[in-house]
Design a protein around this motif. Structure first.
Motif, PDB file in Angstrom:
ATOM      1  N   PHE A 267       0.910  -1.070  -0.011  1.00  0.00           N
ATOM      2  CA  PHE A 267      -0.216   0.054   0.033  1.00  0.00           C
ATOM      3  C   PHE A 267       0.944   1.370  -0.013  1.00  0.00           C
ATOM      4  O   PHE A 267       0.601   2.169  -0.571  1.00  0.00           O
ATOM      5  CB  PHE A 267      -0.875   0.016   1.227  1.00  0.00           C
ATOM      6  N   ARG A 268       1.918   1.310   0.564  1.00  0.00           N
ATOM      7  CA  ARG A 268       2.868   2.268   0.761  1.00  0.00           C
ATOM      8  C   ARG A 268       3.429   2.618  -0.544  1.00  0.00           C
ATOM      9  O   ARG A 268       3.555   3.702  -1.070  1.00  0.00           O
ATOM     10  CB  ARG A 268       4.040   2.244   1.745  1.00  0.00           C
ATOM     11  N   ALA A 269       3.602   1.505  -1.426  1.00  0.00           N
ATOM     12  CA  ALA A 269       4.259   1.667  -2.634  1.00  0.00           C
ATOM     13  C   ALA A 269       2.979   2.286  -3.712  1.00  0.00           C
ATOM     14  O   ALA A 269       3.508   3.173  -4.571  1.00  0.00           O
ATOM     15  CB  ALA A 269       4.832   0.423  -3.384  1.00  0.00           C
ATOM     16  N   ALA A 270       1.615   1.810  -3.430  1.00  0.00           N
ATOM     17  CA  ALA A 270       0.793   2.273  -4.266  1.00  0.00           C
ATOM     18  C   ALA A 270       0.540   3.821  -3.887  1.00  0.00           C
ATOM     19  O   ALA A 270       0.170   4.576  -4.881  1.00  0.00           O
ATOM     20  CB  ALA A 270      -0.557   1.438  -3.951  1.00  0.00           C
ATOM     21  N   MET A 271       0.893   4.256  -2.518  1.00  0.00           N
ATOM     22  CA  MET A 271       0.423   5.561  -2.434  1.00  0.00           C
ATOM     23  C   MET A 271       1.442   6.698  -2.796  1.00  0.00           C
ATOM     24  O   MET A 271       1.376   7.902  -2.845  1.00  0.00           O
ATOM     25  CB  MET A 271       0.326   5.704  -0.736  1.00  0.00           C
ATOM     26  N   THR A 272       2.810   6.080  -3.111  1.00  0.00           N
ATOM     27  CA  THR A 272       3.709   7.010  -3.666  1.00  0.00           C
ATOM     28  C   THR A 272       3.988   7.218  -5.007  1.00  0.00           C
ATOM     29  O   THR A 272       5.117   7.342  -5.566  1.00  0.00           O
ATOM     30  CB  THR A 272       4.962   6.530  -2.835  1.00  0.00           C
ATOM     31  N   GLY A 273       2.682   6.748  -5.711  1.00  0.00           N
ATOM     32  CA  GLY A 273       2.747   7.022  -7.012  1.00  0.00           C
ATOM     33  C   GLY A 273       3.441   5.655  -8.034  1.00  0.00           C
ATOM     34  O   GLY A 273       3.690   5.889  -9.160  1.00  0.00           O
ATOM     35  N   HIS A 274       3.083   4.434  -7.751  1.00  0.00           N
ATOM     36  CA  HIS A 274       3.368   3.331  -8.331  1.00  0.00           C
ATOM     37  C   HIS A 274       2.320   2.533  -8.520  1.00  0.00           C
ATOM     38  O   HIS A 274       1.360   2.359  -7.615  1.00  0.00           O
ATOM     39  CB  HIS A 274       4.413   2.336  -7.546  1.00  0.00           C
ATOM     40  N   LEU A 275       2.094   1.670  -9.866  1.00  0.00           N
ATOM     41  CA  LEU A 275       1.240   0.614  -9.962  1.00  0.00           C
ATOM     42  C   LEU A 275       1.486  -0.537  -9.475  1.00  0.00           C
ATOM     43  O   LEU A 275       2.721  -0.820  -9.843  1.00  0.00           O
ATOM     44  CB  LEU A 275       0.873   0.654 -11.320  1.00  0.00           C
ATOM     45  N   VAL A 276       0.857  -1.131  -8.538  1.00  0.00           N
ATOM     46  CA  VAL A 276       1.291  -2.250  -7.753  1.00  0.00           C
ATOM     47  C   VAL A 276       0.394  -3.512  -8.055  1.00  0.00           C
ATOM     48  O   VAL A 276      -0.853  -3.408  -8.037  1.00  0.00           O
ATOM     49  CB  VAL A 276       1.502  -2.346  -6.109  1.00  0.00           C
ATOM     50  N   LEU A 277       0.782  -4.488  -8.473  1.00  0.00           N
ATOM     51  CA  LEU A 277       0.265  -5.711  -8.934  1.00  0.00           C
ATOM     52  C   LEU A 277       0.404  -6.824  -7.679  1.00  0.00           C
ATOM     53  O   LEU A 277       1.643  -7.089  -7.544  1.00  0.00           O
ATOM     54  CB  LEU A 277       0.491  -6.374 -10.259  1.00  0.00           C
ATOM     55  N   THR A 278      -0.400  -7.497  -7.358  1.00  0.00           N
ATOM     56  CA  THR A 278      -0.243  -8.673  -6.276  1.00  0.00           C
ATOM     57  C   THR A 278      -1.242  -9.558  -6.223  1.00  0.00           C
ATOM     58  O   THR A 278      -2.334  -9.249  -6.790  1.00  0.00           O
ATOM     59  CB  THR A 278       0.139  -7.941  -5.030  1.00  0.00           C
ATOM     60  N   THR A 279      -1.170 -10.766  -5.623  1.00  0.00           N
ATOM     61  CA  THR A 279      -2.158 -11.775  -5.341  1.00  0.00           C
ATOM     62  C   THR A 279      -2.666 -11.921  -3.883  1.00  0.00           C
ATOM     63  O   THR A 279      -1.718 -11.556  -2.967  1.00  0.00           O
ATOM     64  CB  THR A 279      -1.674 -13.411  -5.888  1.00  0.00           C
ATOM     65  N   LEU A 280      -3.590 -12.342  -3.446  1.00  0.00           N
ATOM     66  CA  LEU A 280      -4.076 -12.469  -2.068  1.00  0.00           C
ATOM     67  C   LEU A 280      -5.152 -13.810  -2.229  1.00  0.00           C
ATOM     68  O   LEU A 280      -5.754 -13.977  -3.259  1.00  0.00           O
ATOM     69  CB  LEU A 280      -5.150 -11.217  -1.885  1.00  0.00           C
ATOM     70  N   HIS A 281      -5.073 -14.723  -1.306  1.00  0.00           N
ATOM     71  CA  HIS A 281      -5.819 -15.913  -0.993  1.00  0.00           C
ATOM     72  C   HIS A 281      -7.296 -15.337  -0.371  1.00  0.00           C
ATOM     73  O   HIS A 281      -7.233 -15.287   0.699  1.00  0.00           O
ATOM     74  CB  HIS A 281      -5.151 -17.066  -0.649  1.00  0.00           C
ATOM     75  N   THR A 282      -8.174 -15.169  -1.378  1.00  0.00           N
ATOM     76  CA  THR A 282      -9.642 -15.169  -0.674  1.00  0.00           C
ATOM     77  C   THR A 282     -10.563 -16.156  -1.597  1.00  0.00           C
ATOM     78  O   THR A 282     -10.044 -16.372  -2.734  1.00  0.00           O
ATOM     79  CB  THR A 282     -10.027 -13.776  -0.638  1.00  0.00           C
ATOM     80  N   HIS A 283     -11.701 -16.313  -1.243  1.00  0.00           N
ATOM     81  CA  HIS A 283     -12.642 -16.917  -1.805  1.00  0.00           C
ATOM     82  C   HIS A 283     -13.121 -16.009  -3.191  1.00  0.00           C
ATOM     83  O   HIS A 283     -13.944 -16.567  -3.988  1.00  0.00           O
ATOM     84  CB  HIS A 283     -13.843 -17.576  -1.226  1.00  0.00           C
ATOM     85  N   SER A 284     -13.347 -14.933  -2.584  1.00  0.00           N
ATOM     86  CA  SER A 284     -14.076 -13.971  -3.659  1.00  0.00           C
ATOM     87  C   SER A 284     -13.512 -12.457  -3.526  1.00  0.00           C
ATOM     88  O   SER A 284     -12.946 -12.115  -2.791  1.00  0.00           O
ATOM     89  CB  SER A 284     -15.389 -13.991  -3.227  1.00  0.00           C
ATOM     90  N   ILE A 285     -14.081 -11.700  -4.395  1.00  0.00           N
ATOM     91  CA  ILE A 285     -13.663 -10.202  -4.505  1.00  0.00           C
ATOM     92  C   ILE A 285     -13.953  -9.498  -3.384  1.00  0.00           C
ATOM     93  O   ILE A 285     -13.130  -8.932  -2.924  1.00  0.00           O
ATOM     94  CB  ILE A 285     -14.260  -9.404  -5.697  1.00  0.00           C
ATOM     95  N   LEU A 286     -15.289  -9.875  -2.932  1.00  0.00           N
ATOM     96  CA  LEU A 286     -15.773  -9.172  -1.598  1.00  0.00           C
ATOM     97  C   LEU A 286     -15.084  -9.500  -0.367  1.00  0.00           C
ATOM     98  O   LEU A 286     -15.015  -8.948   0.462  1.00  0.00           O
ATOM     99  CB  LEU A 286     -17.152  -9.319  -1.465  1.00  0.00           C
TER     100      LEU A 286
END
Length: 426
Positions: A267-286
């Protein structure tokens, strides 16, 4: 060695070449101790392992399982997401096969009571194929699983992923933003890595600096600066992102957000002007929002910094040569709700698909593009139902809706969609 195997396959098929090697082992005087480092490469067990791995690549397997039982060794391939038993060998072959696999993948052959991870590369069919190797002690001996990393198959252009035009358009909108966090979510084996690499390839231009932090680097890409997180380097995701931000990046890929430190740095990278791509293990978008809040990320940080969330699953595609059309029965009609198709398709089986009825896979995908209204809903701690309503008003379609559309289009069967998506949760 690879050329010999290729010719055997051409004239006899791998099944016969494997049988021939097994016959040689049975009838010949085999010195099992020769399978140490620097052992003879023409040894039949060396050829047996090569033949099995080449066969797996030829059949399009994503994983190869060597599973010892009390009296035999089971060899299974995961093809199009489903495990299939390919061969059963006598238990006496397993010690030699296990040693050979461990030697070529850099594992400790003297250690059989602790899990180990390794990697190996082979030249097969004129191209380099990488395998990620994992050994795990079990009741009947070491279980060894190899993940097949075929670079040619796993880096797919966005336009070639087989996505509906509306989904593709939303995906392209998500990555034109200059800053923010884009999250891809789904279970293991749902194609998250392939999607991320496809997005990176689409974004990869000479005028942008793309840097990645992965565990491990699965597919090398030109121009992109890729870093592997390993135990030897003593660098975790949070520390790696901190270092990458000093390398003047435009776009950052963080392989996975696993804990609070990694999430905060992303999030810090995203807040300082970068596009950050990542993955997260959850069942759904919500499920992404409560998961990140549970990690310790405050709603005030979530709001405004996530640009898009993608959830996906991989489903098998019906073989176009043998799929059978039929009018849906009462139970199938119920799954479609109000929009019931006149005809849907089911698998049959023919020579083109090895009598499975399915050939290849494609992704089901749902994409949520964030805006100010959704950000405000997160700030006021809206319920999942409220978020789903707001997302639906903005064109979001769930995985089950996408799946049913693909059944209506004849791409796959209702049974296959039900295997990977809960159709009762819309």
């Amino acid at each position: 060695d690879a050329q010999i195997l290729e010719q055997l396959d051409k004239f006899y098929g791998f099944d016969l070449s494997v049988d021939g090697i097994l016959s040689e082992i049975e009838t010949g005087e085999v010195d099992w101790s020769s399978l140490q480092v620097g052992g003879e490469y023409t040894h039949p067990v060396v050829r047996l392992v090569n033949a099995l791995l080449a066969d797996a690549v030829k059949r399009g397997a994503s994983d190869v399982h060597f599973e010892p039982e009390a009296a035999f060794l089971r060899v299974r391939y995961r093809i199009d997401g489903v495990l299939e038993s390919m061969r059963s060998l006598h238990r006496k072959y397993w010690p030699a096969i296990a040693v050979r696999l461990k030697v070529i993948s850099g594992l400790n052959i003297a250690e059989s009571r602790a899990p180990q991870d390794g990697r190996l590369s082979l030249m097969l069919y004129g191209r380099g194929i990488d395998f990620r190797v994992s050994s795990m002690p079990t009741l009947h001996g070491e279980n060894i699983v190899l993940r097949v990393l075929d670079r040619e198959k796993s880096i797919i252009a966005l336009d070639a992923m087989g996505l509906p035009s509306a989904t593709l358009e939303r995906l392209k909108k998500a990555i034109v933003r200059p800053e923010g966090l884009l999250i891809v979510t789904g279970p293991t084996g749902s194609g998250k890595t392939t999607t991320l690499y496809s997005l990176l390839s689409h974004l990869n231009r000479e005028e942008v600096n793309i840097m990645t932090l992965e565990d491990p680097v699965e597919y090398p890409l030109p121009i992109i600066r890729q870093t592997s997180i390993t135990e030897l380097s003593k660098v975790d995701f949070a520390g790696g992102v901190r270092s990458i931000m000093r390398q003047d990046p435009d776009i950052i890929l963080v392989g996975e957000v696993r804990d609070r430190d990694a999430a905060e740095m992303a999030f810090r990278a995203a807040m300082t002007g970068h596009l950050v791509l990542t993955t997260l293990h959850t069942h759904s978008i919500l499920g992404v929002f409560p998961r990140l809040i549970d990690m310790g990320i405050r709603p005030a940080i979530l709001a405004g910094n996530i640009v898009a969330i993608i959830a996906q699953r991989l489903v098998r595609r019906l073989c176009p040569h043998c799929k059978e059309g039929h009018p849906p029965d009462a139970e199938e009609r119920e799954a479609f709700g109000d929009d019931i198709p006149e005809r849907i398709y089911r698998p049959s089986g023919c020579a083109h698909c090895a009598n499975k009825g399915y050939k290849g896979r494609f992704p089901l995908m749902e994409t949520l593009l964030m805006d100010e209204t959704l950000d405000e809903a997160i700030l006021r701690d809206a319920t999942p139902r409220e978020l789903a309503t707001l997302a639906g008003e903005r064109g979001w379609r769930s995985l089950s809706e996408d799946g049913l559309d693909r059944v209506r289009a004849g791409d796959t069967s209702l049974a296959e969609i039900s295997r990977v998506v809960d159709l009762h949760r819309r």
